[in-house]
Design an enzyme around this catalytic site. Structure first.
Site, PDB file in Angstrom:
ATOM      1  CG  HIS A  33     -36.040-101.825  57.980  1.00 44.57           C
ATOM      2  ND1 HIS A  33     -35.242-100.767  58.324  1.00 44.57           N
ATOM      3  CD2 HIS A  33     -37.100-101.295  57.313  1.00 44.57           C
ATOM      4  CE1 HIS A  33     -35.803 -99.640  57.897  1.00 44.57           C
ATOM      5  NE2 HIS A  33     -36.931 -99.933  57.268  1.00 44.57           N
ATOM      6  CG  ASP A  35     -29.645-103.868  54.746  1.00 45.78           C
ATOM      7  OD1 ASP A  35     -30.287-103.556  55.781  1.00 45.78           O
ATOM      8  OD2 ASP A  35     -29.268-103.007  53.915  1.00 45.78           O
ATOM      9  CB  SER A  66     -26.148 -81.533  41.456  1.00 44.50           C
ATOM     10  OG  SER A  66     -27.393 -82.114  41.179  1.00 44.50           O
ATOM     11  N   GLY A 120     -35.296 -88.439  48.020  1.00 41.02           N
ATOM     12  CA  GLY A 120     -35.993 -88.793  49.255  1.00 41.02           C
ATOM     13  C   GLY A 120     -37.170 -89.721  49.037  1.00 41.02           C
ATOM     14  N   GLY A 122     -36.921 -92.976  48.611  1.00 42.12           N
ATOM     15  CA  GLY A 122     -36.630 -94.340  49.059  1.00 42.12           C
ATOM     16  C   GLY A 122     -36.173 -95.237  47.926  1.00 42.12           C
ATOM     17  CB  SER A 126     -28.009 -91.343  49.380  1.00 43.97           C
ATOM     18  OG  SER A 126     -28.778 -92.349  49.942  1.00 43.97           O
ATOM     19  CD  GLU A 158     -26.032 -93.505  53.172  1.00 44.45           C
ATOM     20  OE1 GLU A 158     -26.642 -92.549  53.665  1.00 44.45           O
ATOM     21  OE2 GLU A 158     -25.839 -93.623  51.950  1.00 44.45           O
ATOM     22  CG  ASP A 170     -30.171 -98.933  49.941  1.00 45.62           C
ATOM     23  OD1 ASP A 170     -30.891 -99.945  49.897  1.00 45.62           O
ATOM     24  OD2 ASP A 170     -30.392 -97.967  50.685  1.00 45.62           O
ATOM     25  CE1 TYR A 220     -32.563 -98.142  57.414  1.00 46.59           C
ATOM     26  CE2 TYR A 220     -30.689 -97.868  58.873  1.00 46.59           C
ATOM     27  CZ  TYR A 220     -31.307 -98.523  57.834  1.00 46.59           C
ATOM     28  OH  TYR A 220     -30.672 -99.584  57.225  1.00 46.59           O
TER      29      TYR A 220
HETATM   30  C1  GLA Z   1     -32.400 -98.174  53.580  1.00 50.04           C
HETATM   31  C2  GLA Z   1     -30.994 -98.628  53.942  1.00 50.04           C
HETATM   32  C3  GLA Z   1     -30.779-100.106  53.603  1.00 50.04           C
HETATM   33  C4  GLA Z   1     -31.880-100.973  54.170  1.00 50.04           C
HETATM   34  C5  GLA Z   1     -33.260-100.402  53.851  1.00 50.04           C
HETATM   35  C6  GLA Z   1     -34.366-101.147  54.538  1.00 50.04           C
HETATM   36  O1  GLA Z   1     -32.600 -98.211  52.214  1.00 50.04           O
HETATM   37  O2  GLA Z   1     -30.038 -97.846  53.265  1.00 50.04           O
HETATM   38  O3  GLA Z   1     -29.507-100.516  54.059  1.00 50.04           O
HETATM   39  O4  GLA Z   1     -31.710-101.180  55.538  1.00 50.04           O
HETATM   40  O5  GLA Z   1     -33.357 -99.027  54.208  1.00 50.04           O
HETATM   41  O6  GLA Z   1     -34.420-102.464  54.116  1.00 50.04           O
END
Ligand code: GLA
Length: 383
Positions: A33, A35, A66, A120, A122, A126, A158, A170, A220
């Site tokens: 969290h 970036d 898909s 989903g 993490g 996406s 995004e 990401d 988020y």
């Molecule tokens: C998600 C977001 C990223 C980053 C992480 C937390 O994956 O897409 O940009 O902020 O959460 O580090």
């Protein structure tokens, strides 16, 4: 895999695929969290990801299929697309949209996606689908974008098309990942360094909470707003653009400026986490895995107590890890609110670890997690 997918493509479109691409997912080793706060992050690409098969059509139509979802989209090529609900095809459609906005001529295409990243979880399914689409369109239409351009474009998808105020980590990780290396990204300068990810006698393990979660619907954006509020208050006296422009010492000297309790807690996490990434880089480079592991635990507890994005599922995994002498460190990875944790587990102890964490988690949470060996892999490419 390629042959099986080719077969599926044939079954669906009654013709062979002409192009094949793959983009990985990612885990983040440390730097969570931060970036979008101009911080340093250390993700790596993993061997689970998204395959994309393509062929052209003369009907001026985009066909999106898909193997993971029932919903399909057939749409004529138009100037602008809109997001439809929470459908999976919003991600590729958002990418197509930006190519069109930039004035590129796109012809009719039949797309087939297959992903083996648990949705989903993490692990950036996406970003993986966005990047594989952008990379493919850039390749087939000779659009001339650099990889960094594609990363920035997918972040816009995004933020603007999907509506999540996420950072660039990401997309960057799945585009620039390298086998056996972590990608140390400076999210302020948008530069990176591939760091040798030699974990010595340990290996990287992913533990999926299997808790259903939808990132876009989570808190988020609220957390990102808290960070923005903290920044605005610090800016009254400090000439900074991002929270991560200052270190913990400086923050402590100025934190009285932040009058909102939540904003102060989030900012403290962000700034301390950025400092942790710097120390973690030194630890990894010098082969000090036990120090790296301690920093992972510290990161987890900061995300739990100060940033407040963990939860009983992720916490119980980390609790178990702390009790297992074969684990050097563990933490939640990615956005949180469920999703996955990562752990550094002694080589040769995967089975014992897996049995232990499954039992502990199931007793505490009521259903089992999934445990995978993470293979640190290359970024997007043609296969
Ligand atoms: C998600 C977001 C990223 C980053 C992480 C937390 O994956 O897409 O940009 O902020 O959460 O580090």
């Amino acid at each position: 895999m390629k042959t099986q997918l080719q077969q599926q493509f044939n079954n669906i479109y009654h013709k062979p695929a002409e192009k094949f691409y793959f983009s990985p997912g990612r885990v983040n080793l440390i730097g969570e969290h931060i970036d979008f706060n101009g911080g340093l992050v250390m993700p790596c690409a993993i061997n689970m990801g998204t395959y994309l098969l393509i062929s052209f059509n003369n009907d001026n139509v985009l066909r999106l299929r898909s193997l993971n979802f029932d919903e399909t989209l057939d749409t004529p090529l138009i100037d602008q697309y809109q997001k439809t609900g929470n459908k999976w095809f919003n991600y590729p459609l958002g990418v197509v949209n930006l190519f069109l906005k930039d004035g590129h001529q796109i012809g009719g295409i039949d797309f087939l996606y297959y992903g083996d990243i648990p949705i989903g979880s993490g692990l950036s399914s996406s970003a993986s689908i966005e990047i594989v689409t952008a990379f493919a369109l850039n390749d087939i239409f000779n659009a001339g974008y650099s990889k960094l351009d594609l990363v920035k474009m997918c972040k816009r998808v995004e933020n603007e098309f999907i509506g999540l105020n996420s950072g660039i980590m990401d997309q960057f990780a799945v585009a620039f990942g390298q086998k056996g290396k972590a990608v140390l990204i400076d999210c302020n300068k948008l530069t990176y360094e591939a760091v040798n990810c030699d974990l010595k006698e340990y290996e990287l393990v992913i533990i999926n909470t299997n808790k259903p979660r939808k990132l876009a619907e989570s808190s988020y954006n609220d957390r990102a707003q808290d960070c923005q509020n903290a920044l605005t208050m610090l800016k009254k006296e400090l000439d900074i653009n991002y929270l991560c422009d200052i270190d913990t010492n400086k923050f402590n000297a100025y934190k009285h400026l932040i009058t909102d309790e939540n904003a102060a807690k989030r900012a403290q996490h962000v700034i301390e986490e950025n400092d942790r990434v710097k120390i973690a880089t030194i630890a990894l480079n010098s082969g000090d895995i036990s120090r790296f592991g301690e920093l992972m635990y510290a990161s987890h507890y900061s995300l739990k107590d100060k940033y407040e994005v963990s939860g009983k599922e992720l916490d119980s995994i980390v609790e178990y890890c702390e009790s297992d002498k074969n684990v050097a460190g563990a933490r939640m990875t990615g956005a949180g609110f469920g999703g996955c944790a990562i752990a550094l587990v002694k080589k040769g102890k995967f089975e014992a670890f897996s049995t232990g964490v499954i039992e502990y988690y199931t007793n505490h949470i009521g259903y089992a997690p999934s445990v995978y060996n993470a293979v640190i892999s290359n970024g997007v490419g043609i296969i």
